[in-house]
Design a protein around this motif. Structure first.
Motif, short mmCIF file in Angstrom:
data_model
loop_
_atom_site.label_atom_id
_atom_site.label_comp_id
_atom_site.label_asym_id
_atom_site.label_seq_id
_atom_site.Cartn_x
_atom_site.Cartn_y
_atom_site.Cartn_z
N GLN A 47 0.82 -1.21 0.00
CA GLN A 47 0.00 0.00 0.00
C GLN A 47 0.86 1.26 0.00
OE1 GLN A 47 -2.44 -0.87 3.47
NE2 GLN A 47 -4.14 -1.48 2.17
N THR A 48 1.92 1.26 0.79
CA THR A 48 2.79 2.44 0.87
C THR A 48 3.57 2.62 -0.42
OG1 THR A 48 3.04 2.15 3.25
CG2 THR A 48 4.68 3.51 2.14
N SER A 49 4.10 1.53 -0.96
CA SER A 49 4.91 1.61 -2.16
C SER A 49 4.09 2.04 -3.37
CB SER A 49 5.57 0.26 -2.44
OG SER A 49 6.32 0.29 -3.64
N LEU A 50 2.94 1.45 -3.55
CA LEU A 50 2.13 1.74 -4.74
C LEU A 50 1.38 3.06 -4.62
CD1 LEU A 50 0.79 -1.83 -5.58
CD2 LEU A 50 2.74 -0.63 -6.58
N GLY A 51 0.96 3.40 -3.43
CA GLY A 51 0.34 4.70 -3.18
C GLY A 51 -0.92 4.95 -3.99
N SER A 52 -1.29 6.21 -4.07
CA SER A 52 -2.53 6.59 -4.73
C SER A 52 -2.47 6.37 -6.24
CB SER A 52 -2.86 8.06 -4.44
OG SER A 52 -1.81 8.91 -4.88
N THR A 53 -1.26 6.35 -6.80
CA THR A 53 -1.12 6.14 -8.24
C THR A 53 -1.78 4.84 -8.66
OG1 THR A 53 0.98 7.32 -8.25
CG2 THR A 53 0.53 5.91 -10.15
N TYR A 54 -1.67 3.84 -7.81
CA TYR A 54 -2.23 2.52 -8.12
C TYR A 54 -3.30 2.12 -7.11
CZ TYR A 54 1.79 2.29 -11.22
OH TYR A 54 2.72 2.55 -12.21
N SER A 55 -3.92 3.09 -6.50
CA SER A 55 -4.97 2.84 -5.50
C SER A 55 -4.51 1.88 -4.42
CB SER A 55 -6.23 2.29 -6.18
OG SER A 55 -6.72 3.21 -7.14
N GLN A 56 -3.20 1.93 -4.10
CA GLN A 56 -2.60 1.10 -3.06
C GLN A 56 -2.86 -0.39 -3.28
OE1 GLN A 56 -4.15 2.71 0.66
NE2 GLN A 56 -2.53 4.25 0.70
N SER A 57 -2.95 -0.80 -4.53
CA SER A 57 -3.35 -2.17 -4.83
C SER A 57 -2.52 -2.80 -5.94
CB SER A 57 -4.83 -2.19 -5.23
OG SER A 57 -5.22 -3.47 -5.67
N LEU A 58 -2.26 -4.09 -5.79
CA LEU A 58 -1.56 -4.85 -6.82
C LEU A 58 -2.40 -5.02 -8.07
CD1 LEU A 58 -0.18 -7.66 -4.46
CD2 LEU A 58 1.22 -5.92 -5.63
N GLY A 59 -3.71 -4.84 -7.96
CA GLY A 59 -4.59 -4.98 -9.12
C GLY A 59 -4.26 -3.98 -10.23
N PRO A 60 -4.40 -2.69 -9.98
CA PRO A 60 -4.09 -1.70 -11.01
C PRO A 60 -2.62 -1.70 -11.41
CG PRO A 60 -5.47 -0.74 -9.29
CD PRO A 60 -5.04 -2.08 -8.79
N ALA A 61 -1.73 -2.07 -10.50
CA ALA A 61 -0.29 -2.04 -10.79
C ALA A 61 0.17 -3.20 -11.67
CB ALA A 61 0.51 -2.05 -9.49
N ALA A 62 -0.65 -4.22 -11.79
CA ALA A 62 -0.23 -5.45 -12.46
C ALA A 62 0.03 -5.29 -13.95
CB ALA A 62 -1.28 -6.54 -12.24
N THR A 63 -0.53 -4.27 -14.57
CA THR A 63 -0.37 -4.12 -16.02
C THR A 63 0.82 -3.25 -16.40
OG1 THR A 63 -1.85 -2.19 -16.05
CG2 THR A 63 -2.86 -4.37 -16.38
N TRP A 64 1.47 -2.62 -15.42
CA TRP A 64 2.55 -1.67 -15.71
C TRP A 64 3.65 -2.29 -16.56
CZ3 TRP A 64 7.71 -2.01 -14.23
CH2 TRP A 64 8.50 -0.87 -14.48
N ALA A 65 4.07 -3.50 -16.25
CA ALA A 65 5.19 -4.12 -16.96
C ALA A 65 4.89 -4.32 -18.44
CB ALA A 65 5.57 -5.44 -16.31
N ASP A 66 3.63 -4.58 -18.78
CA ASP A 66 3.26 -4.68 -20.19
C ASP A 66 3.19 -3.31 -20.85
OD1 ASP A 66 3.12 -7.36 -20.85
OD2 ASP A 66 1.02 -7.59 -20.29
#
Length: 310
Positions: A47-66
């Motif tokens: 939650q701290t690492s991903l922050g508001s950019t990714y709604s503190q969630s692995l869900g929205p962050a999961a597509t970044w690498a693609d």
């Protein structure tokens, strides 16, 4: 003759009809499933690492690498999304790190690398966030059967039909089947789908299976038996990128599906409107659930010292 996925790197941009493990929806589902099984310290870091950019969630962050791999700055990362298994499905299936990742650049070594980086306090917050996003994505990718297969560029060079349109086998597994599934069964909501899968893990049809998903043991070779805690601690102790058993077992687990089902279609059949779709759905849902659970367990070991899961 086989064509492996590495040949795509030197070709056109991979973002155009290229190699995507599960597509955005599948990757987000893996991340959202994982969020429901994180231990306190792992959850706090995420939650701290991903922050508001990714709604503190692995869900929205999961597509970044693609999203970044087709850019000049991250072109080097393209080949890290898979391992080219030089096997022969549907006759024989296998994954060998020494054979299939001889140059040290594949999803197996990538998971090892970013595992060390995500907990390296000597790195900046941005670098550790990047490592987390790569792990989020790659642990999802390794559950896609055609991301652990070399034949016909992981299915990219196999033309098939999906819902009346011409596609390729890899794309159908990335998104064609999933898009139809969530439209038909989950009101086009990835969170609804992920919540359903998480419930199956907690109290439903996956509850009795989940422990085996994170055991990191082979059913064919006792020598490969190793707990997730042992895998991670062995990697972090010398701070060196060494072979990991768990990702290899996960890759082999997915690769078996290439022999048992993925290539079992009849030429000319529409894969998204036939029995192939019906039979693929439980496989896809199980793979997404597995990788979400495994992602949570991996992060829990890193930050809380144990999987803390059944």
């Amino acid at each position: 003759m086989k064509t492996n996925m590495k040949s795509l790197v030197a070709a056109v941009s991979l973002s155009v009809g290229g190699v995507y493990g599960w597509g955005a929806t599948g990757h987000q589902a893996v991340g959202y499933v994982a969020m429901q099984f994180l231990s306190p310290k792992a959850l706090s870091f995420v939650q701290t690492s991903l922050g508001s950019t990714y709604s503190q969630s692995l869900g929205p962050a999961a597509t970044w690498a693609d999203e970044v791999k087709s850019s000049a700055a991250y072109a080097w990362s393209s080949e890290l999304h898979w391992v080219d298994a030089e096997d022969n499905p549907p006759t024989s299936c296998s994954v060998s790190e020494s054979r299939d990742c001889a140059n040290g650049k594949c999803i197996l070594t990538a998971i090892a690398n970013y595992t060390t980086r995500v907990v390296d306090t000597g790195l900046s917050a941005t670098q550790r966030q990047e490592a987390l996003k790569f792990l989020d994505h790659f642990i999802g990718d390794i559950g896609q059967p055609l991301h652990v297969e070399a034949i016909k560029t992981g299915g990219n060079d196999i033309s098939v039909k999906c819902s009346g349109s011409t596609s390729n086998l890899h794309s159908v597994w990335d998104s064609g089947l999933i898009n139809k599934l969530i439209s038909a069964n989950y009101s086009n909501s990835v969170t609804t789908w992920a919540n359903t899968l998480a419930t199956r893990i907690k109290t439903g049809q996956y509850a009795s299976l989940a422990a085996s998903w994170i055991s990191c043991s082979s059913t064919t070779a006792a020598a490969t038996r190793r707990s997730m805690e042992e895998d991670v601690s062995g990697l972090l102790r010398p701070r060196a990128i060494t072979p990991l058993k768990c990702p290899l077992i996960w890759a082999q687990d997915s690769n078996k599906l290439d022999c048992s089902f993925v290539f079992s279609y009849t030429t000319g059949t529409d894969l998204c409107t036939s029995s192939y779709y019906t039979n693929a759905v439980p496989i896809i849902e199980t793979q997404i659930a597995k990788q979400g659970f495994r992602l949570a367990a991996w992060l829990n070991v890193l930050f809380d010292g144990a999987t803390n899961l059944p």
